[in-house]
Design an enzyme around this catalytic site. Structure first.
Site, mmCIF file in Angstrom:
data_model
loop_
_atom_site.group_PDB
_atom_site.id
_atom_site.type_symbol
_atom_site.label_atom_id
_atom_site.label_comp_id
_atom_site.label_asym_id
_atom_site.label_seq_id
_atom_site.Cartn_x
_atom_site.Cartn_y
_atom_site.Cartn_z
ATOM 1 N N LYS A 1 0.863 -1.193 0.000
ATOM 2 C CA LYS A 1 0.000 0.000 0.000
ATOM 3 C C LYS A 1 0.901 1.245 0.000
ATOM 4 O O LYS A 1 1.517 1.575 1.004
ATOM 5 C CB LYS A 1 -0.899 -0.098 1.227
ATOM 6 C CG LYS A 1 -1.666 1.021 1.798
ATOM 7 C CD LYS A 1 -2.230 2.120 1.021
ATOM 8 C CE LYS A 1 -2.485 3.278 1.985
ATOM 9 N NZ LYS A 1 -1.756 4.480 1.677
ATOM 10 N N GLY B 1 6.674 4.587 8.400
ATOM 11 C CA GLY B 1 5.842 5.787 8.466
ATOM 12 C C GLY B 1 5.987 6.445 9.819
ATOM 13 O O GLY B 1 7.021 6.316 10.481
ATOM 14 N N SER B 2 4.922 7.111 10.233
ATOM 15 C CA SER B 2 5.011 7.910 11.455
ATOM 16 C C SER B 2 4.884 7.030 12.705
ATOM 17 O O SER B 2 4.283 5.953 12.671
ATOM 18 C CB SER B 2 3.910 8.959 11.448
ATOM 19 O OG SER B 2 2.662 8.325 11.376
ATOM 20 N N THR B 3 5.406 7.529 13.801
ATOM 21 C CA THR B 3 5.351 6.793 15.062
ATOM 22 C C THR B 3 3.902 6.623 15.515
ATOM 23 O O THR B 3 3.529 5.565 16.034
ATOM 24 C CB THR B 3 6.213 7.511 16.113
ATOM 25 O OG1 THR B 3 7.575 7.476 15.641
ATOM 26 C CG2 THR B 3 6.145 6.843 17.471
ATOM 27 N N GLY C 1 2.434 3.849 13.606
ATOM 28 C CA GLY C 1 3.146 2.647 14.061
ATOM 29 C C GLY C 1 2.550 2.103 15.358
ATOM 30 O O GLY C 1 2.370 0.891 15.522
ATOM 31 N N GLU D 1 9.363 0.795 10.978
ATOM 32 C CA GLU D 1 10.433 1.777 10.762
ATOM 33 C C GLU D 1 9.760 3.137 10.887
ATOM 34 O O GLU D 1 8.970 3.517 10.024
ATOM 35 C CB GLU D 1 11.019 1.644 9.350
ATOM 36 C CG GLU D 1 11.621 0.292 9.039
ATOM 37 C CD GLU D 1 13.015 0.121 9.606
ATOM 38 O OE1 GLU D 1 13.534 1.072 10.237
ATOM 39 O OE2 GLU D 1 13.579 -0.966 9.441
HETATM 40 P P1 NAP Z 1 2.150 7.987 7.924
HETATM 41 O O1 NAP Z 1 1.113 9.020 7.974
HETATM 42 O O2 NAP Z 1 2.365 7.149 9.107
HETATM 43 O O3 NAP Z 1 1.844 7.108 6.647
HETATM 44 C C1 NAP Z 1 2.620 6.010 6.266
HETATM 45 C C2 NAP Z 1 1.757 5.035 5.502
HETATM 46 O O4 NAP Z 1 0.780 4.485 6.387
HETATM 47 C C3 NAP Z 1 0.978 5.658 4.360
HETATM 48 O O5 NAP Z 1 0.900 4.727 3.314
HETATM 49 C C4 NAP Z 1 -0.355 5.905 5.011
HETATM 50 O O6 NAP Z 1 -1.389 6.034 4.083
HETATM 51 C C5 NAP Z 1 -0.519 4.659 5.859
HETATM 52 N N1 NAP Z 1 -1.470 4.792 6.947
HETATM 53 C C6 NAP Z 1 -2.045 5.913 7.469
HETATM 54 N N2 NAP Z 1 -2.861 5.602 8.489
HETATM 55 C C7 NAP Z 1 -2.815 4.260 8.631
HETATM 56 C C8 NAP Z 1 -3.429 3.335 9.526
HETATM 57 N N3 NAP Z 1 -4.252 3.724 10.502
HETATM 58 N N4 NAP Z 1 -3.146 2.016 9.396
HETATM 59 C C9 NAP Z 1 -2.295 1.600 8.445
HETATM 60 N N5 NAP Z 1 -1.698 2.421 7.564
HETATM 61 C C10 NAP Z 1 -1.944 3.738 7.658
HETATM 62 O O7 NAP Z 1 3.570 8.598 7.627
HETATM 63 P P2 NAP Z 1 3.935 9.626 6.487
HETATM 64 O O8 NAP Z 1 3.478 10.960 6.983
HETATM 65 O O9 NAP Z 1 3.479 9.145 5.180
HETATM 66 O O10 NAP Z 1 5.514 9.509 6.465
HETATM 67 C C11 NAP Z 1 6.343 10.261 7.264
HETATM 68 C C12 NAP Z 1 6.817 9.479 8.476
HETATM 69 O O11 NAP Z 1 7.476 8.290 8.083
HETATM 70 C C13 NAP Z 1 7.812 10.239 9.283
HETATM 71 O O12 NAP Z 1 7.508 10.151 10.644
HETATM 72 C C14 NAP Z 1 9.123 9.550 8.986
HETATM 73 O O13 NAP Z 1 10.097 9.691 9.952
HETATM 74 C C15 NAP Z 1 8.697 8.158 8.780
HETATM 75 N N6 NAP Z 1 9.659 7.418 7.971
HETATM 76 C C16 NAP Z 1 10.461 6.483 8.595
HETATM 77 C C17 NAP Z 1 11.388 5.766 7.881
HETATM 78 C C18 NAP Z 1 12.259 4.743 8.551
HETATM 79 O O14 NAP Z 1 12.830 3.917 7.876
HETATM 80 N N7 NAP Z 1 12.367 4.723 9.858
HETATM 81 C C19 NAP Z 1 11.522 5.971 6.502
HETATM 82 C C20 NAP Z 1 10.705 6.919 5.893
HETATM 83 C C21 NAP Z 1 9.764 7.629 6.655
HETATM 84 P P3 NAP Z 1 -1.780 7.508 3.582
HETATM 85 O O15 NAP Z 1 -0.629 8.039 2.834
HETATM 86 O O16 NAP Z 1 -2.943 7.273 2.741
HETATM 87 O O17 NAP Z 1 -2.081 8.308 4.826
#
Ligand code: NAP
Ligand code: MG
Length: 492
Positions: free
Chosen positions: A195, A247-249, A252, A269
């Site tokens: 996804k 994605g975000s904490t 997570g 991650e």
């Molecule tokens: P996000 O809002 O957590 O979204 C990540 C993914 O999860 C997206 O595909 C999102 O879909 C999906 N998602 C949203 N709500 C969900 C739920 N309730 N259940 C399952 N999946 C869900 O994060 P982001 O804003 O896209 O990315 C930024 C974050 O990612 C930052 O905090 C960054 O530090 C972290 N990140 C970490 C790493 C690592 O390797 N540690 C690498 C890259 C990024 P939608 O897009 O449709 O909301």
């Protein structure tokens, strides 16, 4: 290249470069993209599509299928069928051939992938072309090599695949995160439902075309675009054996709660607030480049960005002066221009988040510095931003901003900087700049961070593991370690 100098209002000398736009003529985006399920492009069951836009100019690029729980269910069923009937029984060396083939086709279409990534994500073409796409290909090549050597990765154990894995990825490195996820999962014999993030679905859909062209058996990789609810449906699907999430904490934590009490394996991650530490004996000019690379690279949309800078007191003034001079020369603007250093912020929401933190920083009493730089009239942009006078307890020093914003603090002793650097809910990465090897070993062994760079920053390689401590998540991606989350090990 035509270039000329001019003076800014503050008297600094700047260079003007003629635009050097990357051509988009070799890219043919479709008006509308469907979901990729069971080896075919299929319409979303709701019949709904959403727009993906170019954050550099706010123009619509294409419509993308709005997948929901019913589509996720279809995709999981296709993945299960492919797992049972083909993929889990295929000889490993045959599996490897498909992964190699996907990597090679991606490499052949690298220019197209790079331009589409830049259009959809707002990242600079320089970065998409030189980092995202080659690294994505290299990850697949690397894991293709492991597919038939798993008994060497896990000696004296029987290695079994898990089944169907659900993979959810963010928008900051869209294709690269997809490659990090699918490479090890396929090499270890699992099938996949992926996804992508809602604001950056296009390179995943190009990847779907590549996968189709590679002849990978139907249903081995399924790609369902949509919003967070599609991600949640994947996490909650009873027939998924493992969830890999980047994605975000906050999300997570939701995922961890959702899988508690089930047999699903999980790797997370998550975010970061990584410390970049400059000791007084460091090579200062190189360190300044490392700071710029660590936080202004990819608009600060890097989970391991060096977003907290720690300067040893004797070099504070010098580093700050050089850093201000350096960021004055960064070009913020059209990401398709090869001269651009800082591209577009990925979405309006993310730009609003960054602005919210800039306000908080000022309110907390920190001093903000931004170079004078003209920003394009349309699109989402934020100039490189420094904050000095930052307290350890400041919100801007504690929370992840995910933009080109750097907080700067000072320290006197090694113990002090280790304490400050570790005083964070996160623990993803860190940078150390010093001439002394012993100092590198001392500090790196005491920092609670998954990746530590010495005299460099943001260097990646498929052979080295990546992942965090504390609220930055658990599990490793990359290297031999990246295979472990996708296998079940049993006694021989
Ligand atoms: P996000 O809002 O957590 O979204 C990540 C993914 O999860 C997206 O595909 C999102 O879909 C999906 N998602 C949203 N709500 C969900 C739920 N309730 N259940 C399952 N999946 C869900 O994060 P982001 O804003 O896209 O990315 C930024 C974050 O990612 C930052 O905090 C960054 O530090 C972290 N990140 C970490 C790493 C690592 O390797 N540690 C690498 C890259 C990024 P939608 O897009 O449709 O909301
Ligand atoms: Mg987009």
């Amino acid at each position: 290249m035509a270039e000329k100098k001019h003076k800014t209002a503050k008297g600094a000398i700047e260079w003007d470069y003629s635009p050097a736009l990357e051509s988009t003529s070799h890219v043919q985006l479709k008006d509308r993209y469907d979901l990729f399920i069971g080896g075919k492009f299929v319409k979303p069951s709701s019949g709904l599509y959403f727009d993906t836009i170019n954050p550099a100019n706010e123009e619509k690029l294409a419509e993308v299928g709005h997948g929901n729980a019913a589509d996720i269910d279809k995709a999981v069923k296709a993945a299960r069928k492919a797992y049972n009937e083909v993929w889990s029984i295929m000889p490993a060396k045959e599996r490897a051939k498909y992964i190699f083939r996907i990597a090679r086709i991606m490499q052949e279409r690298a220019r197209e992938f790079a331009v589409v990534e830049t259009l959809d994500a707002g990242k600079t073409i320089r970065e998409a072309r030189d980092i995202d796409i080659p690294l994505a290909c290299n990850h697949l090549f690397y894991y293709a090599g492991w597919a038939d050597k798993l008994e060497y990765a896990f000696p004296n154990r029987s290695v079994r695949s898990l089944g169907v894995v659900g993979q959810i990825i963010p928008w900051n490195f869209p294709l690269l995160m997809a490659a990090w996820k699918i490479g090890p999962a396929l090499a270890t014999g699992n099938t996949i439902v992926l996804k992508p993030a809602e604001s950056t679905p296009l390179t995943a859909l190009l990847l779907a075309e590549v996968i189709k062209e590679s002849g990978l058996p139907e249903g081995v990789v399924n790609i369902v675009t949509g919003f967070g609810d599609a991600g949640a449906a994947l996490v909650n699907h009873p027939d998924v054996n493992k969830i890999a999430f980047t994605g975000s904490t906050n999300v997570g934590k939701l995922i961890q709660q959702a899988v508690a009490g089930t047999k699903k394996k999980v790797t997370l991650e998550l975010g970061g607030k990584s410390a970049n530490i400059i000791f007084q004996d460091a090579a200062i000019d190189q360190a300044v480049e490392g700071i710029v690379n660590g936080i202004f690279f990819n608009q600060g949309h890097v989970c391991c960005a060096g977003s907290r800078l720690f300067l040893q007191e004797p070099v504070y003034e010098e580093v700050l002066r050089k850093l201000k001079d350096r960021i004055q020369t960064l070009i913020v603007g059209n990401p398709l221009d090869k001269n651009t250093d800082v591209g577009a912020i990925n979405s309006k929401e993310q730009l609003d988040t960054i602005h919210k933190y800039l306000k908080i920083g000022k309110k907390e009493g920190a001093e903000m510095y931004q170079p004078e730089c003209p920003l394009p009239a349309k699109g989402y942009y934020c100039p490189p931003t420094l904050f000095t006078n930052v307290a350890q307890s400041s919100i801007i020093a504690q929370e992840e901003i995910f933009g080109p914003v750097l907080t700067i603090q000072t320290f006197r002793t090694v113990d002090e900087v280790i304490q400050k650097a570790n005083n964070s809910p996160y623990g993803l990465a860190a940078g150390i700049w010093t001439e002394k090897g012993s100092q590198i070993f001392n500090v790196s062994s005491r920092l609670r961070a998954g990746v530590i760079w010495a005299n460099t920053y943001n260097k990646f390689d498929p052979t080295s593991p990546f992942g965090g401590y504390k609220e930055s998540g658990f599990g490793r991606e990359g290297g031999i370690h990246g295979l472990a989350p996708y296998v079940k090990l049993e006694a021989l």
